[in-house]
Write a protein that holds these residues in place. Structure first.
Motif, PDB file in Angstrom:
ATOM      1  N   ASP A 156       8.956   8.188   9.785  1.00 17.72           N
ATOM      2  CA  ASP A 156       7.702   8.618  10.459  1.00 17.72           C
ATOM      3  C   ASP A 156       7.241   7.218  11.249  1.00 17.72           C
ATOM      4  OD1 ASP A 156       7.144  11.034   9.675  1.00 17.72           O
ATOM      5  OD2 ASP A 156       5.781  10.351   7.855  1.00 17.72           O
ATOM      6  N   LEU A 157       7.352   6.340  10.464  1.00 16.81           N
ATOM      7  CA  LEU A 157       6.748   4.959  11.327  1.00 16.81           C
ATOM      8  C   LEU A 157       7.640   4.661  12.437  1.00 16.81           C
ATOM      9  CD1 LEU A 157       4.963   2.381  11.262  1.00 16.81           C
ATOM     10  CD2 LEU A 157       6.714   1.336   9.591  1.00 16.81           C
ATOM     11  N   PHE A 158       8.950   4.645  12.442  1.00 16.14           N
ATOM     12  CA  PHE A 158       9.965   4.142  13.610  1.00 16.14           C
ATOM     13  C   PHE A 158      10.219   5.431  14.452  1.00 16.14           C
ATOM     14  CE2 PHE A 158      10.878   0.937  10.289  1.00 16.14           C
ATOM     15  CZ  PHE A 158      10.141  -0.138  10.887  1.00 16.14           C
ATOM     16  N   GLY A 159       9.778   6.670  13.926  1.00 19.08           N
ATOM     17  CA  GLY A 159       9.954   7.567  15.004  1.00 19.08           C
ATOM     18  C   GLY A 159       8.816   8.128  15.475  1.00 19.08           C
ATOM     19  N   GLU A 160       8.068   8.951  14.926  1.00 12.69           N
ATOM     20  CA  GLU A 160       6.746   9.759  15.550  1.00 12.69           C
ATOM     21  C   GLU A 160       5.677   8.515  15.895  1.00 12.69           C
ATOM     22  OE1 GLU A 160       5.047  12.860  13.082  1.00 12.69           O
ATOM     23  OE2 GLU A 160       3.278  12.630  14.367  1.00 12.69           O
ATOM     24  N   PHE A 161       5.378   7.595  14.929  1.00 16.16           N
ATOM     25  CA  PHE A 161       4.288   6.665  15.099  1.00 16.16           C
ATOM     26  C   PHE A 161       4.831   5.662  15.815  1.00 16.16           C
ATOM     27  CE2 PHE A 161       3.193   7.578  10.440  1.00 16.16           C
ATOM     28  CZ  PHE A 161       2.855   8.809  10.838  1.00 16.16           C
ATOM     29  N   ALA A 162       6.000   5.554  16.566  1.00 11.88           N
ATOM     30  CA  ALA A 162       6.296   4.554  17.521  1.00 11.88           C
ATOM     31  C   ALA A 162       6.262   3.076  16.797  1.00 11.88           C
ATOM     32  CB  ALA A 162       5.639   4.644  18.777  1.00 11.88           C
ATOM     33  N   GLY A 163       6.413   2.927  15.616  1.00 19.73           N
ATOM     34  CA  GLY A 163       6.390   1.562  14.979  1.00 19.73           C
ATOM     35  C   GLY A 163       4.769   1.021  15.010  1.00 19.73           C
ATOM     36  N   VAL A 164       3.947   1.973  14.964  1.00 17.58           N
ATOM     37  CA  VAL A 164       2.535   1.664  14.652  1.00 17.58           C
ATOM     38  C   VAL A 164       2.098   2.069  13.564  1.00 17.58           C
ATOM     39  CG1 VAL A 164       0.255   1.553  15.656  1.00 17.58           C
ATOM     40  CG2 VAL A 164       2.198   1.649  16.962  1.00 17.58           C
ATOM     41  N   CYS A 165       1.340   1.109  12.598  1.00 20.22           N
ATOM     42  CA  CYS A 165       0.730   1.584  11.388  1.00 20.22           C
ATOM     43  C   CYS A 165      -0.582   2.477  11.723  1.00 20.22           C
ATOM     44  CB  CYS A 165       0.348   0.341  10.627  1.00 20.22           C
ATOM     45  SG  CYS A 165      -0.713   0.655   9.152  1.00 20.22           S
ATOM     46  N   THR A 166      -0.425   3.549  11.015  1.00 19.52           N
ATOM     47  CA  THR A 166      -1.068   4.436  11.342  1.00 19.52           C
ATOM     48  C   THR A 166      -2.805   4.284  10.873  1.00 19.52           C
ATOM     49  OG1 THR A 166      -0.348   5.886   9.512  1.00 19.52           O
ATOM     50  CG2 THR A 166      -0.071   6.587  11.673  1.00 19.52           C
ATOM     51  N   TYR A 167      -2.501   3.251   9.728  1.00 17.25           N
ATOM     52  CA  TYR A 167      -4.079   2.973   8.957  1.00 17.25           C
ATOM     53  C   TYR A 167      -4.660   1.935   9.805  1.00 17.25           C
ATOM     54  CZ  TYR A 167      -1.910   5.715   5.534  1.00 17.25           C
ATOM     55  OH  TYR A 167      -1.325   6.757   4.843  1.00 17.25           O
ATOM     56  N   THR A 219       5.776  -1.185   3.967  1.00 17.97           N
ATOM     57  CA  THR A 219       4.418  -1.618   3.531  1.00 17.97           C
ATOM     58  C   THR A 219       3.944  -2.644   4.897  1.00 17.97           C
ATOM     59  OG1 THR A 219       5.172  -2.048   1.330  1.00 17.97           O
ATOM     60  CG2 THR A 219       3.132  -2.948   2.095  1.00 17.97           C
ATOM     61  N   CYS A 220       3.095  -2.025   5.117  1.00 16.31           N
ATOM     62  CA  CYS A 220       2.231  -2.691   6.396  1.00 16.31           C
ATOM     63  C   CYS A 220       1.959  -4.185   5.917  1.00 16.31           C
ATOM     64  CB  CYS A 220       1.272  -1.809   6.766  1.00 16.31           C
ATOM     65  SG  CYS A 220       0.035  -2.936   7.960  1.00 16.31           S
ATOM     66  N   PRO A 221       1.978  -4.830   6.800  1.00 13.82           N
ATOM     67  CA  PRO A 221       1.915  -6.523   6.225  1.00 13.82           C
ATOM     68  C   PRO A 221      -0.024  -6.779   6.393  1.00 13.82           C
ATOM     69  CG  PRO A 221       2.785  -6.616   8.658  1.00 13.82           C
ATOM     70  CD  PRO A 221       2.662  -5.186   7.915  1.00 13.82           C
ATOM     71  N   ASN A 222      -0.570  -5.832   6.756  1.00 13.99           N
ATOM     72  CA  ASN A 222      -1.939  -5.941   6.364  1.00 13.99           C
ATOM     73  C   ASN A 222      -2.453  -5.092   5.307  1.00 13.99           C
ATOM     74  OD1 ASN A 222      -2.320  -7.453   8.723  1.00 13.99           O
ATOM     75  ND2 ASN A 222      -2.580  -5.782  10.227  1.00 13.99           N
ATOM     76  N   ALA A 223      -1.681  -4.765   4.300  1.00  8.43           N
ATOM     77  CA  ALA A 223      -1.879  -3.717   3.443  1.00  8.43           C
ATOM     78  C   ALA A 223      -3.128  -4.374   2.558  1.00  8.43           C
ATOM     79  CB  ALA A 223      -0.662  -3.493   2.424  1.00  8.43           C
ATOM     80  N   GLY A 224      -2.852  -5.747   2.167  1.00 11.11           N
ATOM     81  CA  GLY A 224      -3.880  -6.463   1.485  1.00 11.11           C
ATOM     82  C   GLY A 224      -5.019  -6.402   1.845  1.00 11.11           C
ATOM     83  N   SER A 225      -5.544  -6.661   3.179  1.00  8.13           N
ATOM     84  CA  SER A 225      -6.789  -6.761   3.773  1.00  8.13           C
ATOM     85  C   SER A 225      -7.429  -5.438   4.084  1.00  8.13           C
ATOM     86  CB  SER A 225      -6.696  -7.649   4.663  1.00  8.13           C
ATOM     87  OG  SER A 225      -5.638  -7.599   5.752  1.00  8.13           O
ATOM     88  N   HIS A 226      -6.331  -4.523   4.582  1.00  8.75           N
ATOM     89  CA  HIS A 226      -6.728  -3.221   5.366  1.00  8.75           C
ATOM     90  C   HIS A 226      -6.710  -1.979   4.391  1.00  8.75           C
ATOM     91  CE1 HIS A 226      -6.854  -5.963   8.498  1.00  8.75           C
ATOM     92  NE2 HIS A 226      -7.404  -5.145   9.485  1.00  8.75           N
ATOM     93  N   GLY A 227      -6.144  -2.166   3.235  1.00  9.23           N
ATOM     94  CA  GLY A 227      -5.900  -1.181   2.340  1.00  9.23           C
ATOM     95  C   GLY A 227      -4.602  -0.185   2.838  1.00  9.23           C
ATOM     96  N   CYS A 228      -4.001  -0.249   3.652  1.00  8.38           N
ATOM     97  CA  CYS A 228      -3.097   0.504   4.253  1.00  8.38           C
ATOM     98  C   CYS A 228      -1.912   0.900   3.376  1.00  8.38           C
ATOM     99  CB  CYS A 228      -2.006   0.122   5.537  1.00  8.38           C
ATOM    100  SG  CYS A 228      -3.022  -1.057   6.833  1.00  8.38           S
ATOM    101  N   LEU A 229      -1.793   2.499   3.308  1.00  6.14           N
ATOM    102  CA  LEU A 229      -0.655   2.731   2.376  1.00  6.14           C
ATOM    103  C   LEU A 229       0.568   2.724   2.804  1.00  6.14           C
ATOM    104  CD1 LEU A 229      -2.772   6.134   1.526  1.00  6.14           C
ATOM    105  CD2 LEU A 229      -2.804   3.972   0.530  1.00  6.14           C
ATOM    106  N   ASP A 230       1.528   2.899   2.179  1.00  2.00           N
ATOM    107  CA  ASP A 230       2.965   2.684   2.497  1.00  2.00           C
ATOM    108  C   ASP A 230       3.260   3.650   3.604  1.00  2.00           C
ATOM    109  OD1 ASP A 230       3.316   0.765   0.815  1.00  2.00           O
ATOM    110  OD2 ASP A 230       4.660   1.422  -0.261  1.00  2.00           O
ATOM    111  N   LEU A 231       4.034   3.561   4.421  1.00  3.26           N
ATOM    112  CA  LEU A 231       4.614   4.407   5.533  1.00  3.26           C
ATOM    113  C   LEU A 231       5.918   4.810   5.500  1.00  3.26           C
ATOM    114  CD1 LEU A 231       2.939   2.235   8.289  1.00  3.26           C
ATOM    115  CD2 LEU A 231       2.302   4.713   7.951  1.00  3.26           C
ATOM    116  N   TRP A 232       6.379   5.806   5.674  1.00  2.77           N
ATOM    117  CA  TRP A 232       7.879   6.341   5.477  1.00  2.77           C
ATOM    118  C   TRP A 232       8.549   6.094   6.814  1.00  2.77           C
ATOM    119  CZ3 TRP A 232      10.282  11.727   6.528  1.00  2.77           C
ATOM    120  CH2 TRP A 232      11.437  11.622   5.890  1.00  2.77           C
ATOM    121  N   ALA A 233       9.665   5.236   6.591  1.00 11.68           N
ATOM    122  CA  ALA A 233      10.274   4.707   7.874  1.00 11.68           C
ATOM    123  C   ALA A 233      10.577   5.606   8.944  1.00 11.68           C
ATOM    124  CB  ALA A 233      11.512   4.031   7.327  1.00 11.68           C
TER     125      ALA A 233
END
Lengths: 754, 216
Positions: free
Chosen positions: A508-519, A492-506
């Motif tokens: 993806d997140l730590f691989g392709e997304f380079a540790g950046v929340c796509t939302y 879960t992104c720590p900004n989920a509460g304020s930005h409505g980010c959806l959960d990210l699959w690890a």
């Protein structure tokens, strides 16, 4: 002197002893107390025939007990001495050591920062029958015998800025600076100019100050002390302390205390012991040049002999520095060489040394200062390089010196002259051609299908929106994949509460997304290996000085084990990795502070490696990048061996920058305290990855020292950018491109590719 | 025209608000040992940075997510039969009873009793000069408003425009904006009530201020 005054004075001395020993040596205190009471009683009854004799006897007893207790002082007692309101403060020194002074920029609480005191002062000396007033600038923290508004000598960033301003004034006027360090530490607020950044600026400027600087340490608390403590001669009062952190702070860290819990007195005492904070310790380790002896149990404002001695020491130190770089003065130098300790041979007031320097002498002065600091703490790190390697390294060093001289200084200078000339001629020719060709072009353009009609391609480029550049992002195919990407789980992104980010699959997140929340673009911290593999050219990394190991120079209890653990866990020998690498074929030297190794804290080994990396970059004319994966500050278990790295590394950086290099700093995760307040904070080009927290002290320390609650995002990179501490914030995935851009566009004239 | 005292009585009869804590998404629910009747607290701290009492956790794809209380109050019901069950998003998990504080009661009453005139866009607002004179001389309640009357000066980046009042006639009961501060679009500027209700509202407010017992 009247009787009442003298008994009052004795009562004060008694109170002082009681405060200093904090519950120890009660029998001695009780003895003095009962004697004093008895005397008071008899005085009030009027039953003493000779009041003067009785008082003198009791005063002698006090002297005796003070001398006796002096031998039993522990480091923590000394800490209590320097913090005592009866301890001498800067105003007493100005009154008693100098012949005349004028306070500048403030009077009592009407000052931008009452804890920083600046004064123009005189020292009057005689040369034969002539009297000469020698002006100096006195800068120091003022504790003001417990005056509340002085903040205990804890200087705010703007106080340090004022100090720097007047150091420059002294430099312009060519008068020596005497600094007096009376601070428990700097006031850790980030408001502009910022605690860390201002100390860094002070250090950077002091490294190149072209007038003699003499520092006297009474209470030298870490960063606050360094802000005015970088000097040609460092004296220390015998009852002072000079330390990386207050014993209480060290105890809180050692005892792993949280949220304002108080450490046990025994633990504090032990930490004070182990940190080696006293004058003798620092003299032995070389961080202090000379100890000024104080009367038993420390100097108080009525110890006039002490002030006289201090005056001689200060004059001697200034003379020594001046004569050390001036030309010819054999007799006076001899007088100075006749060491202290022996009976005073000559009153230095009666010897005259002009305190001004020629331009060449100033150069020598600064060079000497650099050499002095460069030598410090060399032995505190474990250098495991074999002798042959050391020799060959020295050989290479010498070779680079010669090579660089020929290639860049000698050859290039002439090449450049020709190149400039050709450039000029070309530019002239260009303008001429333009003029001549203009009528012809007009005709061709008018024809259909002429050369200057814009093609469809350029039209689209100019009018349509550009595409997201997938090239630089490698389409998510990063060459290093975090071990966290192997876990099958959602994050879960720590900004989920304020930005409505959806959960990210690890994966993806730590691989392709380079540790950046796509939302929302929140950056999760990544391992330093990610940067090694994805920022620099493939296979271009060449590490050097890997054998320089972090050690335990103070023999701090239990630290060897912790250090071994850290080495085993990370596979590194110290918290600083230095290597050469390439970014798009631009070669550079990188010093990386690694967070997993003891929090990325900086000790003697890390400092040494950093200095050597800066030297290497300077010799090879490479750009120099300090990549701060994370740093928690100076390694407290190394005591002053660590804190001295602040001026040392800053000076190395200054030498590098002045040689015309490009010094870049890139912050990544958490960067705090000492390193930030010195060699990192002084860079003109500081950038940050979005995941960074940047500050002087953590929220807990700020709360404890200032009593102010700070917002949760106080240290975030964006706040640091708003405050003007850093120059830009980068997306992690763009770090390589931005670095390339920086290498090509920023920095000085002396880079090998310029 | 509604009866304000009746409204107060209604609130007094049930002086709480029921909050239903629901599952934010699908997942397996695990409750903490929070019991019926237990007191819970909402977010606290200067910036509301400390989370409220932990009520339950919900796990989906090995990602444990805590569910905290959003307001302080008393736990009325924990739907224990869902323990360990896979629930859909929006499934009620815990019911909280949040007792109304003085400010909340006043907010409810004034919301019903007043006509709020809201800011049409983000700007700084000032009273028009003649209104301003009156407000300064004898208080905001002395200004009687009617449709179309020039009431405000709206200032954006030093560009000023006048703003006319629209809504029922009445007097100004409360002023919600600060001189020299920006007001966001949609935020109330003033609260207006009919002149005959003014004393009644003041009375009720005074009663709430003095009599309302805040329950934990």
């Amino acid at each position: 002197m009247d009787t009442e005054k003298r008994t009052q004075h004795l009562a004060e001395r008694l109170g002082y002893i009681r405060d200093v020993f904090g519950g120890k040596h009660n029998e001695n205190i009780a003895l003095l107390e009962s004697k004093l009471q008895e005397l008071n009683l008899r005085l009030s009854e009027g039953s003493i025939s000779d009041e003067n004799a009785a008082l003198t006897t009791l005063e002698d007893l006090f002297d005796f007990v003070e001398r006796k207790l002096e031998a039993e002082l522990t480091p923590m007692d000394k800490v209590r001495i320097v913090r005592h309101p009866q301890r001498i403060c800067l105003r007493d020194i100005l009154e008693n050591v100098y012949d005349n002074y004028t306070e500048i920029g403030g009077k009592d609480e009407h000052s931008i920062d009452p804890s920083m005191l600046i004064a123009r002062a005189y020292i009057t000396r005689r040369s034969g029958k002539k009297t000469i007033n020698q002006p100096v600038l006195v800068i120091g923290q003022e504790k003001g015998h417990g005056e509340e508004f002085r903040n205990g000598g804890s200087v705010k960033p703007w106080g340090n800025a004022k100090a720097l301003q007047y150091m420059k004034v002294a430099e312009t006027e060519g008068i020596p600076i005497h600094t007096y360090v009376f601070t428990p530490g700097s006031y850790p607020v980030e408001d502009y100019p910022g605690a860390a950044q201002q100390i860094a600026r002070n250090l950077y400027e002091m490294a190149g100050l072209r007038v003699p600087v003499i520092a006297v340490f009474s209470e030298g608390g870490s960063g606050g002390a360094e802000a005015i403590g970088l000097s040609d001669r460092r004296l220390m009062l015998s009852h002072g302390y000079y330390s990386v952190i207050s014993p209480e702070g060290a105890a809180a860290i050692e005892g792993r205390l949280r949220h304002g819990q108080r450490a046990a007195p025994e633990l504090i005492e032990k930490c004070a012991q182990q940190l080696r904070i006293t004058a003798e310790d620092n003299l032995r380790m070389g961080y202090i040049d000379h100890v000024v002896t104080e009367p038993p149990l420390g100097a108080r404002p009525y110890h006039y002999d002490f002030f006289r001695g201090l005056r001689q020491e200060i004059i001697r130190a200034t003379d020594e520095v001046i004569l050390g770089v001036k030309g010819f003065a054999p007799f006076r130098a001899m007088v100075l060489r006749r060491r202290r300790g022996k009976a005073e041979t000559m009153d230095l007031d009666n010897m005259y040394v002009r305190w001004s320097l020629s331009s060449a002498a100033k150069d020598r002065l600064v060079a000497r200062r650099h050499r002095k600091f460069n030598r410090l703490a060399r032995n505190a790190a474990r250098d495991r390089r074999p002798v042959l390697r050391k020799l060959s390294n020295m050989g290479w060093d010498a070779w680079w010196d010669i090579y660089s001289y020929f290639k860049y200084d000698l050859l290039r200078k002439h090449q450049q002259k020709i190149a400039y000339l050709v450039e000029e001629v070309e530019a002239e020719a260009q303008v001429l051609m333009e003029k001549v060709a203009a009528p012809w072009r007009k005709i061709t353009c008018a024809l259909p299908g002429g050369a200057c009609q814009s093609s469809e391609q350029t039209e689209r480029e100019l009018t349509a929106l550009s595409d997201w550049d997938e090239e630089g992002q490698r389409n998510g195919n990063w060459s290093y994949v975090s071990p966290r990407a192997k876990e099958d789980r959602a994050i879960t992104c720590p900004n989920a509460g304020s930005h409505g980010c959806l959960d990210l699959w690890a994966p993806d997140l730590f691989g392709e997304f380079a540790g950046v929340c796509t939302y929302c673009g929140h950056h999760f911290p990544m391992e330093y290996q990610w940067y090694l593999h994805n920022v620099f050219d493939e296979g271009s990394i060449f590490e050097f000085n890997a054998e320089i190991e972090a050690g335990n120079p103070l023999g701090f209890e239990g630290f060897d084990v912790k250090l071994e653990q850290a080495k085993k866990q990370t596979g590194l020998k110290s918290g600083c990795v230095t290597f050469e690498a390439r970014i798009d074929n631009v070669k550079l030297v990188v010093a990386m502070l690694v967070a997993p190794f003891r929090g990325g804290s900086v000790g003697a080994a890390e400092g040494e490696k950093f200095v050597q990396a800066a030297e290497r970059a300077k010799k090879k004319r490479y750009p120099f990048l300090a990549y701060v994966h994370g740093t928690a500050g100076i390694r407290i278990q190394e005591g002053t061996n660590g804190v001295i790295q602040m001026p040392r590394c800053t000076m190395a950086v200054r030498r590098y920058i002045e040689a015309g290099g490009l010094y870049l700093v890139l912050y990544d995760t958490n960067s705090y305290a000492g390193p930030l307040a010195s060699f990192l904070g002084c860079s003109p080009y500081q950038f940050s990855i979005r995941s960074a927290n940047i500050g002087f002290a953590g929220p807990g320390v700020i709360k404890e020292t200032t009593g102010v609650d700070i917002p949760p995002d106080y240290h975030r990179a964006y706040r640091a950018l708003s405050r003007g501490h850093i120059q830009g914030i980068w997306d992690r995935r763009d770090a390589r491109m931005n670095l390339k851009q920086a290498l090509l566009t920023m920095g000085g004239r002396n880079l090998y590719y310029r | 025209m509604f009866d304000i005292t009746q409204l107060l009585d209604e609130i007094k009869a049930s002086p709480y608000e029921e909050i239903v804590v629901t599952a934010p998404h699908t997942g397996v629910v695990t409750f903490t040992d929070v019991r019926e009747g237990a007191r819970v607290i909402g977010p606290s701290g200067t910036w509301k940075e400390k989370k409220g009492t932990l009520l339950a956790t919900i796990e989906r794809e090995r990602n444990q997510k805590p569910i905290h209380a959003v307001e302080k109050g008393e736990v009325k019901e924990v739907l224990r039969h869902l323990e360990g069950a896979f629930v859909e998003a929006g499934t009620p998990l815990v019911r909280l009873r949040h007792f109304l504080s003085k400010d909340e009661v006043l907010a409810i009453i004034l919301k019903k009793a007043l006509h709020l005139f809201v800011a049409p866009e983000r700007a700084k607002y000032y009273f028009a000069p003649d209104v301003d004179k009156k407000v300064k001389a004898s208080g905001a309640s002395s200004v009687s408003l009617h449709e179309g009357m020039d009431l405000f000066i709206m200032s954006r980046m030093k560009r000023e425009a006048s703003l006319a009042y629209s809504g029922p006639s009445g007097v100004i009961y409360a002023v919600y904006f600060q001189h020299n501060e920006n007001v966001d679009a949609g935020q109330p500027l003033i609260g207006v009530c009919p002149p005959d209700q003014l004393s009644l509202i003041e009375d009720v407010v005074a009663r709430v201020q003095t009599e309302w017992e805040e329950r934990e």
